[in-house]
Motif scaffolding. Structure first.
Motif, PDB file in Angstrom:
ATOM      1  N   ALA A  65       0.823  -1.215   0.000  1.00 47.75           N
ATOM      2  CA  ALA A  65       0.000   0.000   0.000  1.00 47.75           C
ATOM      3  C   ALA A  65       0.855   1.262   0.000  1.00 47.75           C
ATOM      4  CB  ALA A  65      -0.936  -0.011   1.214  1.00 47.75           C
ATOM      5  N   TYR A  66       2.047   1.185   0.612  1.00 44.99           N
ATOM      6  CA  TYR A  66       2.902   2.369   0.705  1.00 44.99           C
ATOM      7  C   TYR A  66       3.379   2.814  -0.678  1.00 44.99           C
ATOM      8  CZ  TYR A  66       6.914   5.288   1.941  1.00 44.99           C
ATOM      9  OH  TYR A  66       7.817   6.320   2.038  1.00 44.99           O
ATOM     10  N   LEU A  67       3.861   1.876  -1.495  1.00 42.95           N
ATOM     11  CA  LEU A  67       4.300   2.230  -2.840  1.00 42.95           C
ATOM     12  C   LEU A  67       3.132   2.725  -3.681  1.00 42.95           C
ATOM     13  CD1 LEU A  67       6.412   2.424  -5.038  1.00 42.95           C
ATOM     14  CD2 LEU A  67       6.086  -0.013  -5.518  1.00 42.95           C
ATOM     15  N   ASN A  68       1.988   2.095  -3.548  1.00 43.02           N
ATOM     16  CA  ASN A  68       0.806   2.531  -4.282  1.00 43.02           C
ATOM     17  C   ASN A  68       0.441   3.966  -3.902  1.00 43.02           C
ATOM     18  OD1 ASN A  68      -1.211   1.710  -6.203  1.00 43.02           O
ATOM     19  ND2 ASN A  68      -2.693   1.806  -4.535  1.00 43.02           N
ATOM     20  N   ALA A  69       0.568   4.299  -2.602  1.00 43.55           N
ATOM     21  CA  ALA A  69       0.282   5.657  -2.138  1.00 43.55           C
ATOM     22  C   ALA A  69       1.296   6.654  -2.689  1.00 43.55           C
ATOM     23  CB  ALA A  69       0.277   5.691  -0.612  1.00 43.55           C
ATOM     24  N   LEU A  70       2.571   6.261  -2.760  1.00 46.56           N
ATOM     25  CA  LEU A  70       3.585   7.145  -3.331  1.00 46.56           C
ATOM     26  C   LEU A  70       3.266   7.470  -4.787  1.00 46.56           C
ATOM     27  CD1 LEU A  70       7.027   5.785  -2.020  1.00 46.56           C
ATOM     28  CD2 LEU A  70       6.001   7.994  -1.493  1.00 46.56           C
ATOM     29  N   LEU A  71       2.818   6.483  -5.541  1.00 47.79           N
ATOM     30  CA  LEU A  71       2.504   6.691  -6.952  1.00 47.79           C
ATOM     31  C   LEU A  71       1.345   7.675  -7.125  1.00 47.79           C
ATOM     32  CD1 LEU A  71       2.867   3.013  -8.186  1.00 47.79           C
ATOM     33  CD2 LEU A  71       4.220   4.955  -8.996  1.00 47.79           C
ATOM     34  N   HIS A  72       0.392   7.664  -6.199  1.00 46.19           N
ATOM     35  CA  HIS A  72      -0.769   8.546  -6.314  1.00 46.19           C
ATOM     36  C   HIS A  72      -0.506   9.942  -5.748  1.00 46.19           C
ATOM     37  CE1 HIS A  72      -2.928   4.760  -7.132  1.00 46.19           C
ATOM     38  NE2 HIS A  72      -3.810   5.525  -7.728  1.00 46.19           N
ATOM     39  N   ALA A  73       0.660  10.140  -5.143  1.00 44.03           N
ATOM     40  CA  ALA A  73       0.997  11.456  -4.600  1.00 44.03           C
ATOM     41  C   ALA A  73       1.743  12.328  -5.606  1.00 44.03           C
ATOM     42  CB  ALA A  73       1.840  11.293  -3.333  1.00 44.03           C
ATOM     43  N   VAL A  74       2.084  11.772  -6.773  1.00 40.64           N
ATOM     44  CA  VAL A  74       2.892  12.500  -7.763  1.00 40.64           C
ATOM     45  C   VAL A  74       1.978  13.251  -8.724  1.00 40.64           C
ATOM     46  CG1 VAL A  74       4.648  12.247  -9.547  1.00 40.64           C
ATOM     47  CG2 VAL A  74       4.614  10.674  -7.611  1.00 40.64           C
ATOM     48  N   PRO A  75       2.222  14.557  -8.973  1.00 36.66           N
ATOM     49  CA  PRO A  75       1.430  15.260 -10.003  1.00 36.66           C
ATOM     50  C   PRO A  75       1.651  14.637 -11.370  1.00 36.66           C
ATOM     51  CG  PRO A  75       2.692  16.811  -8.652  1.00 36.66           C
ATOM     52  CD  PRO A  75       3.192  15.447  -8.312  1.00 36.66           C
ATOM     53  N   ARG A  76       0.552  14.462 -12.115  1.00 35.68           N
ATOM     54  CA  ARG A  76       0.625  13.837 -13.435  1.00 35.68           C
ATOM     55  C   ARG A  76      -0.077  14.729 -14.452  1.00 35.68           C
ATOM     56  NH1 ARG A  76      -1.968  10.709 -10.137  1.00 35.68           N
ATOM     57  NH2 ARG A  76      -3.839  10.682 -11.411  1.00 35.68           N
ATOM     58  N   GLY A 110     -10.182  19.057 -11.672  1.00 41.57           N
ATOM     59  CA  GLY A 110     -10.663  18.998 -10.293  1.00 41.57           C
ATOM     60  C   GLY A 110     -10.099  17.857  -9.479  1.00 41.57           C
ATOM     61  N   GLU A 111      -9.347  16.929 -10.117  1.00 41.07           N
ATOM     62  CA  GLU A 111      -8.761  15.817  -9.364  1.00 41.07           C
ATOM     63  C   GLU A 111      -7.664  16.334  -8.445  1.00 41.07           C
ATOM     64  OE1 GLU A 111      -6.315  11.614 -10.150  1.00 41.07           O
ATOM     65  OE2 GLU A 111      -7.067  12.797 -11.843  1.00 41.07           O
ATOM     66  N   ARG A 112      -7.602  15.789  -7.226  1.00 41.49           N
ATOM     67  CA  ARG A 112      -6.603  16.217  -6.254  1.00 41.49           C
ATOM     68  C   ARG A 112      -5.552  15.136  -6.050  1.00 41.49           C
ATOM     69  NH1 ARG A 112      -7.950  20.368  -2.518  1.00 41.49           N
ATOM     70  NH2 ARG A 112      -7.003  19.245  -0.789  1.00 41.49           N
ATOM     71  N   LEU A 113      -4.377  15.581  -5.665  1.00 35.66           N
ATOM     72  CA  LEU A 113      -3.342  14.637  -5.271  1.00 35.66           C
ATOM     73  C   LEU A 113      -3.763  13.929  -3.988  1.00 35.66           C
ATOM     74  CD1 LEU A 113      -0.175  16.862  -5.825  1.00 35.66           C
ATOM     75  CD2 LEU A 113      -1.052  15.085  -7.340  1.00 35.66           C
ATOM     76  N   THR A 114      -3.265  12.711  -3.815  1.00 38.32           N
ATOM     77  CA  THR A 114      -3.623  11.922  -2.633  1.00 38.32           C
ATOM     78  C   THR A 114      -2.389  11.754  -1.762  1.00 38.32           C
ATOM     79  OG1 THR A 114      -5.216  10.721  -3.994  1.00 38.32           O
ATOM     80  CG2 THR A 114      -4.703   9.798  -1.825  1.00 38.32           C
ATOM     81  N   ASN A 172      -1.908  20.683  -2.040  1.00 40.35           N
ATOM     82  CA  ASN A 172      -3.331  20.668  -1.688  1.00 40.35           C
ATOM     83  C   ASN A 172      -3.660  21.767  -0.690  1.00 40.35           C
ATOM     84  OD1 ASN A 172      -3.877  18.518  -3.362  1.00 40.35           O
ATOM     85  ND2 ASN A 172      -3.870  16.975  -1.749  1.00 40.35           N
ATOM     86  N   LEU A 173      -2.765  21.985   0.289  1.00 39.78           N
ATOM     87  CA  LEU A 173      -2.987  23.042   1.284  1.00 39.78           C
ATOM     88  C   LEU A 173      -3.058  24.408   0.604  1.00 39.78           C
ATOM     89  CD1 LEU A 173      -3.062  24.074   4.247  1.00 39.78           C
ATOM     90  CD2 LEU A 173      -0.559  24.108   4.167  1.00 39.78           C
ATOM     91  N   LEU A 174      -2.144  24.678  -0.324  1.00 35.72           N
ATOM     92  CA  LEU A 174      -2.145  25.966  -1.013  1.00 35.72           C
ATOM     93  C   LEU A 174      -3.432  26.168  -1.804  1.00 35.72           C
ATOM     94  CD1 LEU A 174       1.567  26.038  -2.263  1.00 35.72           C
ATOM     95  CD2 LEU A 174       0.544  27.586  -0.582  1.00 35.72           C
ATOM     96  N   LYS A 175      -3.925  25.116  -2.440  1.00 39.47           N
ATOM     97  CA  LYS A 175      -5.196  25.223  -3.171  1.00 39.47           C
ATOM     98  C   LYS A 175      -6.354  25.546  -2.228  1.00 39.47           C
ATOM     99  CE  LYS A 175      -4.807  22.505  -7.414  1.00 39.47           C
ATOM    100  NZ  LYS A 175      -5.818  23.080  -8.297  1.00 39.47           N
ATOM    101  N   ASP A 176      -6.398  24.865  -1.080  1.00 36.02           N
ATOM    102  CA  ASP A 176      -7.479  25.083  -0.130  1.00 36.02           C
ATOM    103  C   ASP A 176      -7.433  26.489   0.463  1.00 36.02           C
ATOM    104  OD1 ASP A 176      -8.307  22.492  -0.581  1.00 36.02           O
ATOM    105  OD2 ASP A 176      -7.291  21.662   1.171  1.00 36.02           O
ATOM    106  N   LEU A 177      -6.243  26.961   0.776  1.00 32.71           N
ATOM    107  CA  LEU A 177      -6.097  28.318   1.328  1.00 32.71           C
ATOM    108  C   LEU A 177      -6.500  29.365   0.299  1.00 32.71           C
ATOM    109  CD1 LEU A 177      -2.697  27.884   3.200  1.00 32.71           C
ATOM    110  CD2 LEU A 177      -4.935  28.259   4.278  1.00 32.71           C
TER     111      LEU A 177
END
Length: 613
Positions: free
Chosen positions: A255-266, A272-276, A492-497
């Protein structure tokens, strides 16, 4: 075949005031001959500790507590873990048979010695070569790693080189003795995407020529996808997944590697999709507030230029004039994000400094509209200038260097409010509010910056910028120094702010994937000029200028289906005289901006065809 390097049950512990802290918990992995193993993980996962243990250069507070590091070089196998760190056997291995490239070449090269002396030193120490032979071998090594003038480079000091050439010098130093194993610790993190691609191509070519093995330490999965043969994933000092790259990257089992892959901007992210992020920040974003917006752009840069005069290196040489920014114009609408993209030296940061009034332009003007009409920033004085300083704030690239280590977080956040006259009682309440807004515990207000991670320090930097209630934030490479997982949190924080506070952003970056995620409009800079500008969707749908296309082509994608074309990435993309028609510019030629479609403009050579090829 026996692995070149075989690590078995390796444990490394640090002595701390509260007792021993184990950074590696029984690590076992193999580095095959002639192959590249990518060691992947976030900061603190144990990657660099592994490299330090292999070379026996651990800090004094750390020690190998168990395990073996078997190095099978030649016809014998040596357990590096049992060798005295400063003994002759380890000294013979270190540098000569196992070499290392460090992350930041500027801090690893001596500013007092020439590049030739520093590279040749390894040769003289290990082989006893004389100065003449060392210089000849060094010049040969510099030519092999792509120095444009190897003979001149012998007498050049590190501060005279670009980041990419400094890293090439480090590679030449590491490879001059033809080691069997090269340990590369984040060798491209501090580099532009185009320079990074060139360094990766260089490492792949040198590996093919010499047959050396590479242990590549990185958190960038795009780099892994483009250069590694095998992958090992570390999480908190433990190996959680390992195997051939194609197997691990296409079907991550942990799950850790899968999470790393979904945290990269593509580039293929849906609107409207957000990084995870791996660990979502628990930020208390305030409810969206109504902000009075100006009728026109909140920021306009109109035809600004800036030159610098560089002192001559020798007394008989004349000073040199550098045109850092030439006739640059930008426009930023209120509540929106403008991305300013380009390689190091393109003039991005100089533009941002002129917006902040840290530099005065030689010509042109910067206009800011806080709702009472546009005003020339560089003509402000007295109370008007004081108000501008409060309204426009800066977030720095390096979260380590931008915070005063002698001030607590409370003092750091309070200082801008104190300068702008906020009463003490309100400052205390505001500090707690700011910490909650950026996802940090208010109990950390009494702590110093060194007690926080890199991502947490960047949050403190953002909180400091928000303290005086600004309207515009200038963000200079705000996530380039961070892991991909922490990067996702910050973006994500910068977008929300921005959504909650009605902020406008001018974000400066060389990473088009980050700009694609953050920006509404994008301006691309090269050699001090804007060469293309467009809304985000238009630029990525139809990049026109060859420089923009080169930047896009150099961004490493974690997907194995979109490999980098190393052969197409050369230094020609940033040479205006080598651009194809109609984009080619002669020396000192400004060219003209032409419309491609509404809102999308590109620079052509003056007087040439209006339509792009």
């Amino acid at each position: 075949m026996t692995p070149l390097l075989s690590i078995r049950d390796l444990a490394v512990a640090f002595r701390t005031e509260s007792g021993p802290f184990e950074a590696l918990h029984g690590l076992s992995l193999d580095v095959a001959r002639g192959r590249t193993l990518a060691l992947v993980g976030e900061s603190g996962s144990g990657k660099s500790v592994t490299a330090q243990a292999i070379l026996r250069i651990l800090p004094r507070s750390a020690a190998i507590t168990r395990g073996r590091i078997l190095f099978a070089d030649g016809d014998r196998e040596t357990d590096i873990a049992r060798l005295p760190a400063d003994g002759p056997a380890m000294q013979a291995i270190r540098g000569q048979r196992i070499a290392m490239i460090f992350q930041e070449p500027m801090t690893c090269l001596s500013p007092l010695h020439t590049v030739g002396d520093q590279i040749g030193e390894a040769l003289r120490v290990h082989t006893g070569a004389d100065r003449k032979e060392a210089d000849a071998r060094t010049q040969e090594a510099l030519a092999r790693v792509g120095f444009p003038d190897p003979k001149r480079a012998l007498k050049t000091y590190p501060f005279e080189l670009s980041g990419g050439l400094r890293q090439r010098a480090m590679i030449a130093m590491a490879l001059i003795l033809k080691p069997a194993l090269l340990v590369a610790d984040e060798p491209t993190t501090a580099l532009d995407v185009t320079t990074q691609a060139q360094i990766l191509a260089l490492l792949a070519r040198l590996q093919e020529e010499t047959g050396m093995a590479i242990l590549l330490i990185t958190h960038d999965l795009g780099v892994v996808a483009n250069i590694a043969h095998d992958v090992a994933v570390l999480y908190r000092g433990r190996l959680v997944e390992a195997g051939p790259r194609d197997v691990v990257m296409r079907a991550p089992g942990h799950a850790y590697l899968n999470a790393l892959l979904h945290a990269v901007p593509r580039f293929d992210m849906a609107p409207g999709e957000r990084l995870t992020p791996i660990r979502p920040a628990q930020a208390e974003i305030p409810a969206a507030r109504a902000v009075e917006r100006p009728a026109g752009p909140v920021l306009r840069v109109e035809g600004v230029s800036k030159t610098f005069t560089l002192r001559a290196g020798r007394f008989w040489q004349k000073p040199r004039t550098v045109h850092a920014v030439s006739d640059v114009s930008l426009s930023l609408e209120a509540g929106r994000t403008l991305g300013l993209v380009g390689e190091s030296g393109s003039g991005k940061t100089t533009v941002s400094k002129m917006v902040m009034r840290a530099l005065d332009p030689d010509s042109g003007r910067v206009l800011f509209d806080a709702g009472d009409g546009p005003r020339d920033v560089h003509g402000l004085t007295g109370e008007a200038l004081f108000a501008y300083r409060r309204t426009v704030q800066f977030v720095f690239q390096d979260p380590y260097a931008s915070l005063d280590p002698r001030m607590t977080v409370r003092q750091i956040l309070s200082e801008p409010m104190e300068i702008h006259g906020v009463p003490r009682a309100q400052r205390h309440a505001r500090c707690r509010e700011l910490m909650a807004m950026v996802g940090l515990d208010a109990n950390g207000l009494g702590r110093y910056p060194h007690a926080f991670s890199g991502g947490q320090r960047q949050r403190i930097g953002i909180a400091r910028a928000l303290a005086p209630n600004p309207r515009l934030l200038v963000l200079d490479e705000p996530v380039s120094a961070l892991d991909v997982s922490v990067q996702a949190q910050i973006l994500n924080l910068l977008k929300d702010l921005q959504a909650a506070l009605g902020l406008s952003y001018l974000i400066v970056s060389h990473n088009l994937a980050v700009i694609d995620y953050m920006a509404d409009t994008i301006s691309v800079m090269c050699r001090g000029r804007i060469v293309e500008e467009a809304p985000r969707a238009a630029l990525f749908r139809r990049p026109v200028h060859p420089y923009t296309r080169a930047l896009l082509a150099a961004v490493p994608d974690p997907s194995l289906d979109h490999p980098l074309d190393f052969a197409a990435i050369t230094g020609d993309h940033s040479e205006p005289a080598r651009w194809p028609e109609p984009f080619r510019l002669a020396p000192d030629e400004a060219g003209l901006m032409h419309d491609v479609e509404p809102g999308h403009r590109v620079r052509h050579g003056a007087g040439r065809a209006r339509e792009a090829a």
